[in-house]
Enzyme design. Structure first.
Site, PDB file in Angstrom:
ATOM      1  N   HIS A 288       0.834  -1.219   0.000  1.00 50.43           N
ATOM      2  CA  HIS A 288       0.000   0.000   0.000  1.00 50.43           C
ATOM      3  C   HIS A 288       0.856   1.252   0.000  1.00 50.43           C
ATOM      4  CE1 HIS A 288       0.274   0.951   4.400  1.00 50.43           C
ATOM      5  NE2 HIS A 288       0.254  -0.359   4.578  1.00 50.43           N
ATOM      6  N   GLU A 334      -4.932   1.898   2.443  1.00 53.08           N
ATOM      7  CA  GLU A 334      -5.032   0.736   3.319  1.00 53.08           C
ATOM      8  C   GLU A 334      -5.182   1.162   4.775  1.00 53.08           C
ATOM      9  OE1 GLU A 334      -3.512  -2.346   6.105  1.00 53.08           O
ATOM     10  OE2 GLU A 334      -2.692  -0.360   5.720  1.00 53.08           O
TER      11      GLU A 334
END
Length: 467
Positions: A288, A334
């Site tokens: 992420h 995320e």
């Protein structure tokens, strides 16, 4: 009759020997290819330089921030430079939460006698009133204690969640899971009993002065019911707890200035090498791109992003032409929403894409130890048969378990998902804190992780995962 029997036995033995020779040749070929992957990763990898730029030129990349957009632009440009078959941006709406000016806190043992406390707002928290909040403190070891205490003992006070990570857990992620509920749901639950704010012991096994942020939720609470939530450092938690035992009338003060704005558009960054014989079968590797804003997000998860990019670079560098499509995805959001992973899976389903394998690196850039897998038993057994190929590199962990948050939405009854598992003993010293910075990433450890990921992707691509 006897001659025919001998001939048949001889033929079977020859076939068996030929089969063994073929297996041996395949193993030798794989050993040589994996050796080449590690050699290139440890001498020509780009991951450390990419991470240097992400960390030191861009910095923390909270979703919706200018820095997050700069990271999108930078990583797309770098993927473009690798000569991949396709690179694109996948739009996704993400939350925009802003910390504001630095938080401030102290506890007061008697009028005018105060001790300052390292503190940070939890991601998604509301601000305190302009003058801050100040009240007596009630210490608990977890959410379940609130029920026993009840409104009579909680109303009008600041709840102090002080359950530490379990130091006896060798797997530090298990220790983290054992206490993170008080950070995520602590404010939501304390507000139901009339608390005016919460403070949480940082999720950290080490005693230090770094407060660790992280996501939290108010659930279905109305805006007027939300209370400010913050984390204090482990040293501060120890000091406050000891002081409360000596003087239960201590008052705690904190002020924070965070604010939630409407969602903004951001992007997942995607690049791929098209498969030569099974292009419809997709292997995803990723991390992420967003991070919290206190440090520069080097371990969480700049490391995973640059390792994933490097997998494609290394496979191209050694001249490997994949059978299946290998795709790198740098997911956005995320940390406080999982919007990137959710949107990627939604678009994949909409396009009827066939993902056969997903690998995520989101546990820091430390020395790799192996992988955990989530998927069909038949696929796991096949992957375990490759374990001997990794043992020369001290990669020994091949076990069932979790994979990664961003690839999780891809889960179905066919796909195999995996997570790279580095040594985790130092990870939570830096997780979501101001000291998650580039200087704490070791170049060789980072590159070993890249090579380990690339080797597994190579094997999945070469052999597939069907029984």
């Amino acid at each position: 009759m006897k001659i025919n029997y001998v001939v048949k036995r001889t033929i079977k033995l020859c076939i068996f020997c030929l089969f063994c020779v073929q297996i041996g040749l395949a193993q030798n070929s794989d050993q040589e290819q994996i050796r080449k992957i590690y050699d290139v990763a440890l001498t020509k990898s780009k991951s450390y330089d990419w991470l240097n730029y992400l960390s030191n030129q861009i910095g923390g990349r909270l979703s919706g921030s200018i820095q997050a957009q700069q990271a999108v632009n930078y990583t797309k440009a770098e993927l473009d430079s690798l000569g991949l078959d396709k690179v694109w941006l996948q739009p996704v709406m993400v939350p925009k939460w802003v910390r504001g000016i630095p938080e401030f806190a102290y506890f007061e043992t008697s009028p005018g006698v105060t001790t300052n406390v390292p503190i940070t707002a939890l991601g998604g928290s509301v601000a305190t009133p302009p003058n801050g909040v100040k009240s007596e403190v009630i210490e608990v070891q977890g959410i379940e204690e609130l029920v026993t205490l009840g409104e009579a003992k909680i109303k009008g006070k600041i709840v102090f969640y002080n359950r530490p990570m379990d130091p006896t857990e060798i797997n530090t992620f298990s220790a983290y899971s054992g206490c993170v509920d008080q950070r995520y749901a602590g404010a939501m639950e304390a507000a139901k009993y009339g608390a005016i704010g919460i403070i949480v012991r940082s999720m950290n096994l080490r005693l230090d002065d770094y407060p660790h942020t992280g996501s939290m939720s108010y659930g279905e609470l109305k805006e007027s019911e939300k209370i400010p939530a913050a984390a204090i450092s482990t040293n501060a938690a120890e000091l406050l707890s000891t002081s409360l035992k000596l003087n239960p009338s201590i008052k705690f003060y904190f002020k924070q200035n965070c604010k939630e704005f409407p969602d903004v558009e951001s992007y997942n960054v995607v690049g791929e090498i098209k498969g030569s014989t099974h292009p419809e079968e997709i292997i995803v590797v990723g991390g992420h791109l967003d991070s919290w804003d206190l440090g520069d997000g080097s371990h969480d998860d700049g490391a995973g992003c640059v390792q994933s990019m490097d997998v494609l670079y290394i496979l191209k560098k050694i001249g490997y032409k994949p059978k299946r499509t290998i795709r790198v995805v740098l997911f956005m959001n995320e940390e406080n929403g999982l919007r990137g992973g959710t949107e990627y899976a939604r678009v994949a389903a909409e396009n009827n894409e066939n993902h056969i394998f997903g690998l995520e690196s989101d546990s820091g850039g430390f020395s790799p130890r192996g992988f955990t897998f989530d998927g069909p038993d038949s696929s796991f057994e096949k992957i375990k048969s490759w374990k001997d190929l990794f043992e020369p590199y001290l990669i020994h962990l091949f076990q069932k378990g979790g994979s990664g948050a961003d690839i999780g939405p891809l889960k179905n009854d066919k796909i195999t998902l995996a997570g790279l598992r580095p040594d985790s003993q130092r990870y939570f010293d830096h997780h979501h804190a101001e000291n998650d910075t580039f200087e704490h990433v070791n170049k060789r450890e980072l590159e070993l992780g890249t090579a380990t990921m690339a080797s597994l992707v190579y094997l999945v691509d070469k052999y597939g995962l069907l029984p």
